[in-house]
Motif scaffolding. Sequence first.
Motif, PDB file in Angstrom:
ATOM      1  N   ALA A  40      48.191 -64.452  -7.523  1.00 12.18           N
ATOM      2  CA  ALA A  40      47.918 -64.152  -6.048  1.00 12.18           C
ATOM      3  C   ALA A  40      46.983 -62.768  -5.905  1.00 12.18           C
ATOM      4  CB  ALA A  40      49.044 -63.952  -5.140  1.00 12.18           C
ATOM      5  N   PRO A  41      47.297 -61.587  -6.562  1.00  9.33           N
ATOM      6  CA  PRO A  41      46.614 -60.417  -6.244  1.00  9.33           C
ATOM      7  C   PRO A  41      44.996 -60.717  -6.573  1.00  9.33           C
ATOM      8  CG  PRO A  41      48.610 -59.953  -7.233  1.00  9.33           C
ATOM      9  CD  PRO A  41      48.534 -61.305  -7.464  1.00  9.33           C
ATOM     10  N   THR A  42      44.821 -61.573  -7.854  1.00  6.63           N
ATOM     11  CA  THR A  42      43.426 -61.827  -8.246  1.00  6.63           C
ATOM     12  C   THR A  42      42.565 -62.538  -7.271  1.00  6.63           C
ATOM     13  OG1 THR A  42      43.912 -61.609 -10.405  1.00  6.63           O
ATOM     14  CG2 THR A  42      41.784 -62.900  -9.945  1.00  6.63           C
ATOM     15  N   ILE A  46      39.298 -61.673  -4.812  1.00  5.00           N
ATOM     16  CA  ILE A  46      38.307 -62.345  -5.080  1.00  5.00           C
ATOM     17  C   ILE A  46      37.881 -62.916  -3.469  1.00  5.00           C
ATOM     18  CG2 ILE A  46      36.991 -64.276  -6.049  1.00  5.00           C
ATOM     19  CD1 ILE A  46      38.589 -63.868  -8.613  1.00  5.00           C
ATOM     20  N   GLY A  47      38.800 -63.376  -2.878  1.00  2.00           N
ATOM     21  CA  GLY A  47      38.612 -63.722  -1.437  1.00  2.00           C
ATOM     22  C   GLY A  47      38.153 -62.836  -0.617  1.00  2.00           C
ATOM     23  N   VAL A  48      38.918 -61.565  -0.597  1.00  2.00           N
ATOM     24  CA  VAL A  48      38.599 -60.753   0.351  1.00  2.00           C
ATOM     25  C   VAL A  48      37.325 -59.928   0.105  1.00  2.00           C
ATOM     26  CG1 VAL A  48      39.578 -58.651   1.485  1.00  2.00           C
ATOM     27  CG2 VAL A  48      41.040 -60.431   1.080  1.00  2.00           C
ATOM     28  N   PHE A  49      37.248 -59.488  -1.308  1.00  2.19           N
ATOM     29  CA  PHE A  49      36.222 -58.557  -1.629  1.00  2.19           C
ATOM     30  C   PHE A  49      34.834 -59.264  -2.126  1.00  2.19           C
ATOM     31  CE2 PHE A  49      40.063 -56.014  -1.861  1.00  2.19           C
ATOM     32  CZ  PHE A  49      39.761 -54.941  -0.999  1.00  2.19           C
ATOM     33  N   THR A  50      34.863 -60.573  -2.362  1.00  5.84           N
ATOM     34  CA  THR A  50      33.659 -61.334  -2.851  1.00  5.84           C
ATOM     35  C   THR A  50      33.370 -62.425  -1.881  1.00  5.84           C
ATOM     36  OG1 THR A  50      34.350 -60.805  -5.209  1.00  5.84           O
ATOM     37  CG2 THR A  50      32.890 -62.446  -4.709  1.00  5.84           C
ATOM     38  N   LEU A  51      34.027 -63.466  -1.877  1.00  7.69           N
ATOM     39  CA  LEU A  51      33.935 -64.545  -1.023  1.00  7.69           C
ATOM     40  C   LEU A  51      33.543 -64.120   0.335  1.00  7.69           C
ATOM     41  CD1 LEU A  51      36.113 -67.078  -2.646  1.00  7.69           C
ATOM     42  CD2 LEU A  51      33.635 -66.653  -2.979  1.00  7.69           C
ATOM     43  N   LEU A  52      34.623 -63.348   0.968  1.00  7.77           N
ATOM     44  CA  LEU A  52      34.410 -62.895   2.510  1.00  7.77           C
ATOM     45  C   LEU A  52      33.033 -62.373   2.796  1.00  7.77           C
ATOM     46  CD1 LEU A  52      35.677 -63.327   5.275  1.00  7.77           C
ATOM     47  CD2 LEU A  52      36.755 -61.330   4.617  1.00  7.77           C
TER      48      LEU A  52
END
Length: 316
Positions: A40-42, A46-52
Amino acid sequence: MTTAALPTARDAATTTPPTTHGTAQGPAWKRRLVVTLFLAPTIIGIGVFTLLPIIASIGLAFFRWDIITNPEFAGLDNFADVAVDPTVRRSFLNTIAFVVVAVTLQIAVSLGLAVLVAQRMPSWLRTFFRSVFFFPLILSAASVSIVMRYLFNEDFGVVNWFLSLVGLPGVAWLTSGWSAAVVVLVYVWQQFGFTFLLFVGGLAAIPNDVYEASAIDGATGWRQFRTITLPLVSPTMLVACVMSVISALQIFDQPWVLTRGGPGDSTRTAVMVIYESAFRQLEFGRASAVGVVLMALIMGVTALQFRLSRRFVFYQ
């Protein structure tokens, strides 16, 4: 007194296999929950700091926004402005030229040094070279560039002082045509340690039997390097090239600190244009459009590298 009958082999064969319930590993749903919690942390990172940010940048590229007023839908105007802007075109040409020269030099230097370190030498000496070559990578790119800016200073830099010792005139390293060469030199010096370690690992994976058999056949030196080392280290070279190209396409710190993109626009890169558009000119839509073009360039170059690797990469 009666005794319980021992289970026969037939009984064991017809016995229903145990389910996951009540086993030492626990129920399946519990294992999946544990795996999910560890991942979950990874996944969130990735979702918050890369994809978003990627999705937000793509969406923002279709708006005009100065962070003060409300965003205004602009359609493809930002991309049209970027396409006709000579500064943006020059920055992308500078970036591509920098990638070609810097990555080629980085791969050549790191592979050459890795081959030298792989030769027979005391283990402490091999460890020393690995540490020395990797050391620049742990330093901040901005701090290294500040130090280099003083070393290459035209008036009081150490480099010109050494030139004066041998009777050569000083050079305006950071304000003349030499500025691009200085940026490449500083970048390669700081980054080649990573690819060097990759090649050290790739060379260590080559069996010595291959070299011994080739030596019996009379192959030594350059012939062994060309026919054995290069083909067998090609998978490592692919990884090194892909990661180096992606990193070099995003260069910002070294040219920004050393030359501010000058003289003129000779060392201005695509990421510098993104920074200046967003945080100096407050044109976040234009900056996002340049970022989207750069992302497409990175994805295209990476896909091309993997496509070409089918011809040049050999797996044992």
